[in-house]
Motif scaffolding. Structure first.
Motif, PDB file in Angstrom:
ATOM      1  N   ALA A  40      51.264  25.671 116.163  1.00 29.10           N
ATOM      2  CA  ALA A  40      52.695  25.436 115.952  1.00 29.10           C
ATOM      3  C   ALA A  40      52.958  24.247 115.043  1.00 29.10           C
ATOM      4  O   ALA A  40      54.089  24.040 114.594  1.00 29.10           O
ATOM      5  CB  ALA A  40      53.406  25.229 117.285  1.00 29.10           C
ATOM      6  N   VAL A  41      51.920  23.462 114.770  1.00 29.67           N
ATOM      7  CA  VAL A  41      52.039  22.286 113.911  1.00 29.67           C
ATOM      8  C   VAL A  41      51.011  22.391 112.788  1.00 29.67           C
ATOM      9  O   VAL A  41      49.828  22.601 113.037  1.00 29.67           O
ATOM     10  CB  VAL A  41      51.810  20.988 114.711  1.00 29.67           C
ATOM     11  CG1 VAL A  41      51.802  19.774 113.789  1.00 29.67           C
ATOM     12  CG2 VAL A  41      52.879  20.824 115.777  1.00 29.67           C
ATOM     13  N   SER A  87      56.371  22.147 111.053  1.00 31.30           N
ATOM     14  CA  SER A  87      56.420  23.181 112.086  1.00 31.30           C
ATOM     15  C   SER A  87      56.038  24.518 111.473  1.00 31.30           C
ATOM     16  O   SER A  87      56.359  24.797 110.320  1.00 31.30           O
ATOM     17  CB  SER A  87      57.838  23.291 112.662  1.00 31.30           C
ATOM     18  OG  SER A  87      58.301  22.050 113.133  1.00 31.30           O
ATOM     19  N   GLY A 133      57.343  27.825 116.525  1.00 25.26           N
ATOM     20  CA  GLY A 133      57.229  26.393 116.282  1.00 25.26           C
ATOM     21  C   GLY A 133      57.256  25.565 117.551  1.00 25.26           C
ATOM     22  O   GLY A 133      57.290  24.330 117.491  1.00 25.26           O
ATOM     23  N   SER A 134      57.229  26.226 118.719  1.00 23.67           N
ATOM     24  CA  SER A 134      57.254  25.496 119.999  1.00 23.67           C
ATOM     25  C   SER A 134      55.877  24.915 120.297  1.00 23.67           C
ATOM     26  O   SER A 134      54.859  25.581 120.113  1.00 23.67           O
ATOM     27  CB  SER A 134      57.666  26.431 121.139  1.00 23.67           C
ATOM     28  OG  SER A 134      58.960  26.944 120.916  1.00 23.67           O
ATOM     29  N   TRP A 135      55.872  23.702 120.801  1.00 17.77           N
ATOM     30  CA  TRP A 135      54.606  23.019 121.055  1.00 17.77           C
ATOM     31  C   TRP A 135      53.986  23.420 122.381  1.00 17.77           C
ATOM     32  O   TRP A 135      54.662  23.433 123.417  1.00 17.77           O
ATOM     33  CB  TRP A 135      54.823  21.509 121.108  1.00 17.77           C
ATOM     34  CG  TRP A 135      55.186  20.874 119.819  1.00 17.77           C
ATOM     35  CD1 TRP A 135      55.378  21.475 118.608  1.00 17.77           C
ATOM     36  CD2 TRP A 135      55.412  19.483 119.601  1.00 17.77           C
ATOM     37  NE1 TRP A 135      55.705  20.555 117.660  1.00 17.77           N
ATOM     38  CE2 TRP A 135      55.739  19.317 118.239  1.00 17.77           C
ATOM     39  CE3 TRP A 135      55.374  18.368 120.429  1.00 17.77           C
ATOM     40  CZ2 TRP A 135      56.032  18.071 117.695  1.00 17.77           C
ATOM     41  CZ3 TRP A 135      55.657  17.127 119.888  1.00 17.77           C
ATOM     42  CH2 TRP A 135      55.967  16.981 118.533  1.00 17.77           C
ATOM     43  N   SER A 176      49.199  21.764 120.280  1.00 19.57           N
ATOM     44  CA  SER A 176      50.062  21.382 119.160  1.00 19.57           C
ATOM     45  C   SER A 176      50.536  19.941 119.303  1.00 19.57           C
ATOM     46  O   SER A 176      50.575  19.177 118.328  1.00 19.57           O
ATOM     47  CB  SER A 176      51.263  22.325 119.069  1.00 19.57           C
ATOM     48  OG  SER A 176      50.842  23.654 118.826  1.00 19.57           O
ATOM     49  N   VAL A 220      60.691  20.120 109.799  1.00 19.70           N
ATOM     50  CA  VAL A 220      61.002  20.464 111.186  1.00 19.70           C
ATOM     51  C   VAL A 220      61.644  21.844 111.313  1.00 19.70           C
ATOM     52  O   VAL A 220      62.644  22.146 110.649  1.00 19.70           O
ATOM     53  CB  VAL A 220      61.948  19.402 111.800  1.00 19.70           C
ATOM     54  CG1 VAL A 220      62.232  19.721 113.264  1.00 19.70           C
ATOM     55  CG2 VAL A 220      61.350  18.001 111.650  1.00 19.70           C
ATOM     56  N   ASP A 221      61.060  22.670 112.157  1.00 15.59           N
ATOM     57  CA  ASP A 221      61.668  23.929 112.596  1.00 15.59           C
ATOM     58  C   ASP A 221      61.024  24.282 113.935  1.00 15.59           C
ATOM     59  O   ASP A 221      60.039  25.017 113.997  1.00 15.59           O
ATOM     60  CB  ASP A 221      61.447  25.045 111.581  1.00 15.59           C
ATOM     61  CG  ASP A 221      62.122  26.351 111.995  1.00 15.59           C
ATOM     62  OD1 ASP A 221      62.709  26.400 113.108  1.00 15.59           O
ATOM     63  OD2 ASP A 221      62.074  27.327 111.216  1.00 15.59           O
ATOM     64  N   THR A 222      61.558  23.743 115.015  1.00 11.34           N
ATOM     65  CA  THR A 222      60.942  23.930 116.321  1.00 11.34           C
ATOM     66  C   THR A 222      61.989  24.183 117.385  1.00 11.34           C
ATOM     67  O   THR A 222      63.094  23.629 117.340  1.00 11.34           O
ATOM     68  CB  THR A 222      60.095  22.709 116.717  1.00 11.34           C
ATOM     69  OG1 THR A 222      59.529  22.931 118.019  1.00 11.34           O
ATOM     70  CG2 THR A 222      60.925  21.443 116.748  1.00 11.34           C
ATOM     71  N   HIS A 249      61.252  13.970 115.900  1.00 10.94           N
ATOM     72  CA  HIS A 249      61.091  14.232 114.468  1.00 10.94           C
ATOM     73  C   HIS A 249      61.056  12.947 113.651  1.00 10.94           C
ATOM     74  O   HIS A 249      60.596  12.945 112.507  1.00 10.94           O
ATOM     75  CB  HIS A 249      62.182  15.182 113.957  1.00 10.94           C
ATOM     76  CG  HIS A 249      63.553  14.599 113.868  1.00 10.94           C
ATOM     77  ND1 HIS A 249      64.433  14.613 114.914  1.00 10.94           N
ATOM     78  CD2 HIS A 249      64.195  13.971 112.851  1.00 10.94           C
ATOM     79  CE1 HIS A 249      65.567  14.033 114.555  1.00 10.94           C
ATOM     80  NE2 HIS A 249      65.456  13.626 113.299  1.00 10.94           N
TER      81      HIS A 249
END
Length: 516
Positions: free
Chosen positions: A312-313, A330, A337-339, A343, A365-367, A415
């Motif tokens: 995700a990262v 992300s 993109g969820s950790w 991640s 950033v896109d999470t 972020h």
């Protein structure tokens, strides 16, 4: 009378040492598809730059008159060299001598090499091909007693992680302390199919706990580049050398220096038209983040690390107008993109690298935040998530965040360091909040939806009403976001950030506080 006899003996001893484990063992080593330690050093370092230290160490055999008859060299080769004109410390295991087991006096050479890197403030490169620890069980009979594991070198290994860039290449079967030395690096590589890494070896140790597997199944690169123990895998030793050289090109020689700028080769004002449509209008649609990232940094400068784990990262080193930067992004194609734990751990480790070696950070950033569900809660992802937040809030390096699309939850809250001045931009596609509308609508408006004659229609009406308020332009009016930009202008703004950040970088050691 001159000292010519002693000089002749010196040359003789060096010739004996150059044989390594002997012709038969060297040929067997090459037949396994591996280079010898001296061939490795010759291919990694600049031509004729290696200055060996401790090359005379080993076990000599003498005749009755005390004359040297033969010499078995120590199975650790170390010294100073240059890579792309920059001095480094190189240390390599010689598998042709006792399988690279670094016990006895060789342990002193390991300590010496690590101390040399730290005191001279030079990058440390380890070519690991052996156990690097206490040797075999046969060693008990040789010594007449057993040893308590102490890892005398470990103090210096830990100190170097905070002082100089450390690169480790796993080039064969490495176990025990050898494996630990690979993991204790800023960047590590395994050679696919020919290298393995084990907590303990040999396989008979594993068999005693009821597991029968091959070396590759137990500790191949397909295992350790997916769990984060090792950063990357490559098909050949030559590619491992190339990646080591490239990684070091972005970093200073030590924390007492600053990363160097290269002469810019790409227009800072370059505008790629396709960026205008790079983010889908459908908020649930995936897209490829790496082409976007590569379009924003200097052409061909992005060097990704750890691609196979913490998906995700995305993390890597790059350049902006010639300046080296650390890039985090992300990847919405991996769990939105969820950790997960991996991640978050990957994010933390990379932020620490940037902070240690004074690299400005660019964060795309896109999470949706931390992963949710039974598995995520059972795995304790919150702990890793807040550790990542702590890492961000312990940074002092310049930071620029670019909000591409979603910024929700705890992961998005990290972020950037909100207690400092940072650069921050949003694309028109960006949206943010404590949690996504999709997840919070049914909770926040539960009574209204359930009490309606047509709950489906009512929910749609509420969603449309709320979404009309989520435009980033509404947030810009309230100065929640500093600026919304045309995606095509992003590169110019990032290059401005890099040029403004460069004089703000400060050399010196970094200290991290305790983390949750």
């Amino acid at each position: 009378m001159s000292w010519q006899p002693e000089v002749d003996e010196l040359a003789y001893r060096r010739r004996l040492a150059a044989r390594m484990g002997g012709e038969d063992k060297v040929e067997r080593h090459r037949a396994a598809g591996k280079l010898t330690v001296r061939e490795r050093i010759g291919q990694l370092a600049d031509a004729a730059s290696f200055r060996e230290v401790g090359g005379l160490s080993g076990s000599g055999r003498y005749d009755s008159n005390g004359r040297l008859v033969d010499l078995i060299p120590s199975n650790l080769v170390m010294g100073r060299a240059s890579i792309d004109g920059r001095p480094v410390v190189l240390v390599g295991d010689d598998f042709t001598v006792r399988g690279g087991a670094n016990d006895g006096a060789v342990g002193d050479k390991l300590v010496h090499a690590e101390k040399m890197a730290r005191e001279l403030r030079l990058p440390m490169i380890r070519l690991v091909d052996g156990t690097g620890g206490g040797g075999s069980v046969r060693n008990i009979e040789i010594k007449g007693h057993t040893l308590i594991p102490t890892m005398r070198v470990w103090q210096h290994v830990v100190e170097n992680m905070a002082a100089v860039p450390v690169v480790s290449l796993a080039l064969g079967s490495v176990a025990g302390m050898g494996a630990a030395r690979v993991a204790a690096s800023h960047y590590s590589v395994m050679v696919r199919e020919t290298s393995q890494l084990f907590n303990e070896g040999p396989l008979s140790v594993v068999a005693r706990v009821g597991q029968t597997v091959t070396k590759h199944e137990l500790g191949g690169s397909q295992v350790h580049t997916r769990n984060g123990v090792v950063d990357d895998e490559v098909p050949t030793e030559q590619e491992a050398f190339a990646r080591a050289r490239r990684f070091l090109s972005y970093l200073p020689a030590s924390v007492h220096d600053l990363p160097s700028r290269l002469a810019p080769t790409d227009d800072p004002a370059r505008r790629d038209e396709w960026l205008l449509a790079a983010i889908p209008r459908d908020p649930r649609a995936d897209y490829a983040i790496r082409p976007i990232l590569e379009a924003l940094v200097d052409r061909d400068s992005f060097f990704e690390t750890g691609r196979q784990w913490g998906g995700a990262v995305v993390t890597g080193l790059a350049r902006l107008d010639g300046w080296p930067v650390a890039v985090i992004a992300s990847d919405p194609s991996c769990h939105g993109g969820s950790w997960d734990n991996a991640s978050a751990d990957k994010f933390t480790r990379f932020v620490d690298l940037a902070q240690t070696f004074h690299l400005p950070v660019v964060n795309l950033v896109d999470t949706l935040g931390l992963q949710v569900g039974i598995e995520a809660e059972a795995a304790g992802v919150m702990r890793q998530g807040v550790r990542a937040l702590a890492a961000v809030y312990q940074t002092t390096v310049p930071w620029c965040s670019l909000l591409l699309r979603r910024a929700y939850g705890v992961a998005a809250a990290g972020h950037q360091h909100m207690g400092r001045f940072n650069f921050r931009y949003a694309w028109p596609s960006a949206n943010w909040g404590a949690l996504p509308i999709e997840g919070g609508l049914d909770v926040a408006y539960k009574a209204e939806i359930e009490g309606a004659d047509d709950p489906v229609q009512k929910r749609a009406e509420i969603e449309q009403r709320v979404r009309s308020l989520t435009s980033p332009f509404r947030s810009a009016e309230a100065f929640v976001i500093e600026d919304i930009i045309d995606p095509r202008d992003t590169r110019a703004l990032l290059c401005e950030f890099a040029n403004l950040a460069a004089p703000l970088r400060e050399a010196g050691p970094t200290r991290f506080g305790i983390r949750p």
